[in-house]
Design a protein around this motif. Structure first.
Motif, mmCIF file in Angstrom:
data_model
loop_
_atom_site.group_PDB
_atom_site.id
_atom_site.type_symbol
_atom_site.label_atom_id
_atom_site.label_comp_id
_atom_site.label_asym_id
_atom_site.label_seq_id
_atom_site.Cartn_x
_atom_site.Cartn_y
_atom_site.Cartn_z
ATOM 1 N N LEU A 90 0.848 -1.187 0.000
ATOM 2 C CA LEU A 90 0.000 0.000 0.000
ATOM 3 C C LEU A 90 0.882 1.235 0.000
ATOM 4 C CD1 LEU A 90 -2.730 -1.103 2.578
ATOM 5 C CD2 LEU A 90 -2.884 -1.117 0.087
ATOM 6 N N ASN A 91 0.634 2.151 -0.922
ATOM 7 C CA ASN A 91 1.484 3.316 -1.095
ATOM 8 C C ASN A 91 0.689 4.609 -0.966
ATOM 9 O OD1 ASN A 91 3.777 1.695 -1.801
ATOM 10 N ND2 ASN A 91 2.847 1.394 -3.815
ATOM 11 N N ASP A 92 1.323 5.591 -0.333
ATOM 12 C CA ASP A 92 0.826 6.969 -0.318
ATOM 13 C C ASP A 92 -0.603 7.077 0.217
ATOM 14 O OD1 ASP A 92 1.147 9.662 -0.658
ATOM 15 O OD2 ASP A 92 0.415 9.669 -2.715
ATOM 16 N N LYS A 93 -0.942 6.290 1.228
ATOM 17 C CA LYS A 93 -2.234 6.359 1.916
ATOM 18 C C LYS A 93 -3.422 6.091 1.002
ATOM 19 C CE LYS A 93 -0.592 9.733 5.329
ATOM 20 N NZ LYS A 93 -0.864 11.022 5.980
ATOM 21 N N LYS A 94 -3.192 5.446 -0.133
ATOM 22 C CA LYS A 94 -4.271 5.183 -1.070
ATOM 23 C C LYS A 94 -4.773 3.754 -0.916
ATOM 24 C CE LYS A 94 -2.916 8.512 -4.627
ATOM 25 N NZ LYS A 94 -2.537 8.688 -6.056
ATOM 26 N N CYS A 95 -6.082 3.585 -1.171
ATOM 27 C CA CYS A 95 -6.698 2.267 -1.083
ATOM 28 C C CYS A 95 -6.485 1.495 -2.386
ATOM 29 C CB CYS A 95 -8.192 2.388 -0.800
ATOM 30 S SG CYS A 95 -8.598 3.314 0.708
ATOM 31 N N LYS A 96 -6.644 0.184 -2.276
ATOM 32 C CA LYS A 96 -6.569 -0.700 -3.429
ATOM 33 C C LYS A 96 -7.808 -1.584 -3.467
ATOM 34 C CE LYS A 96 -1.668 -1.473 -4.478
ATOM 35 N NZ LYS A 96 -0.608 -2.514 -4.532
ATOM 36 N N ARG A 97 -8.271 -1.848 -4.668
ATOM 37 C CA ARG A 97 -9.382 -2.781 -4.849
ATOM 38 C C ARG A 97 -8.803 -4.195 -4.892
ATOM 39 N NH1 ARG A 97 -14.762 -2.573 -3.824
ATOM 40 N NH2 ARG A 97 -15.888 -4.126 -5.049
ATOM 41 N N GLU A 116 -12.323 -2.540 -0.865
ATOM 42 C CA GLU A 116 -11.272 -1.525 -0.853
ATOM 43 C C GLU A 116 -10.369 -1.759 0.365
ATOM 44 O OE1 GLU A 116 -10.580 0.897 -3.024
ATOM 45 O OE2 GLU A 116 -12.189 0.254 -4.377
ATOM 46 N N CYS A 118 -7.429 -0.454 2.572
ATOM 47 C CA CYS A 118 -6.832 0.858 2.829
ATOM 48 C C CYS A 118 -5.817 0.785 3.962
ATOM 49 C CB CYS A 118 -7.915 1.869 3.197
ATOM 50 S SG CYS A 118 -9.248 2.002 1.980
ATOM 51 N N CYS A 146 1.590 0.342 8.149
ATOM 52 C CA CYS A 146 0.492 1.078 7.504
ATOM 53 C C CYS A 146 0.073 2.260 8.356
ATOM 54 C CB CYS A 146 -0.710 0.158 7.276
ATOM 55 S SG CYS A 146 -0.527 -0.945 5.855
#
Length: 225
Positions: A90-97, A116, A118, A146
């Motif tokens: 996980l990068n730059d406080k962004k969520c992933k699907r 999502e 996060c 995280c």
């Protein structure tokens, strides 16, 4: 020689300035690995062979196959050092699907669930996040690095409904109760109105008799017995 010394002197200065920038703004660049701590699958979609379960996030090139997860209703625990770990970053406080899937040889792969993922999901001192989906799986993820500054809880249950809102059965129950209360109120009101109407008719009928007696008294038409 003087030019070479000048160039050699500039390179470490730029590198030092870059390091100082990163130390002053540690939240600008975040790269935290997510590992799988445990998983238990409640259901499998392959009937003729053992399932091949894997984890994958959108925009990740490779999927992570879970080679040990073969039987349902068995809790599998991991130490984070397996050859297939980590699951994702996980990068730059962004969520992933992301989601859990099961390979299918005939049609498209079966989906346990997609959601999502996060950095703010991982709260507490242990950096764990639990995801529970009814009739599908129960998984715990680990990400100590995280960001935990978000307001999301570190334990989410997806069991009562596949959506995040109120379950449909509960909504229908509430609607039925409201309709029943409204119908009861309408019936009670109608009966009360009928009762009042009968009382008014009876009162008018009695008043007619009273008025008739008064007229007979005034005209002296009383019956002599």
């Amino acid at each position: 020689m003087p030019i070479r010394n000048q160039l050699d002197f500039r390179v470490p200065i730029k590198f030092l300035a870059f390091c100082v920038f990163l130390s002053c703004f540690p939240g600008c660049i975040l790269s935290a690995t997510v590992t799988l701590d445990s998983i238990e699958i409640y259901n499998t979609h392959e009937l003729l062979k053992q399932p091949t379960v894997y984890f994958k996030c959108q925009h990740d090139q490779n999927k992570t196959v879970l080679p040990d997860v073969k039987d349902k209703k068995v809790l599998y625990k991991f130490n984070g050092q397996e050859s297939w770990q980590p699951l994702t970053e996980l990068n730059d406080k962004k969520c992933k699907r992301c989601g859990f899937y099961e390979e299918d040889a005939i049609k498209s792969d079966d989906v346990f669930e997609e959601w999502e993922l996060c950095p703010s999901d991982f709260g507490g001192h242990d950096g764990k996040f639990r995801r529970v989906t009814k009739d599908e799986f129960n998984a715990t993820f680990l990400c100590p690095k995280c960001d935990t500054s978000g307001s999301k809880s570190n334990s989410k249950s997806h069991g009562e409904s596949k959506g995040n809102g109120i379950p449909i059965a509960l909504v229908l129950l509430i609607v039925l109760v409201v309709l029943a209360v409204c119908m009861t109120g309408v019936v009670a009101g109608y009966k009360h109105w009928q009762k009042k109407k009968r009382q008014q008719e009876q009162a008018r009928f009695l008043k007619l008799f009273e008025d008739g007696d008064d007229i007979e008294d005034e005209l002296g038409l009383d019956h002599v017995i």
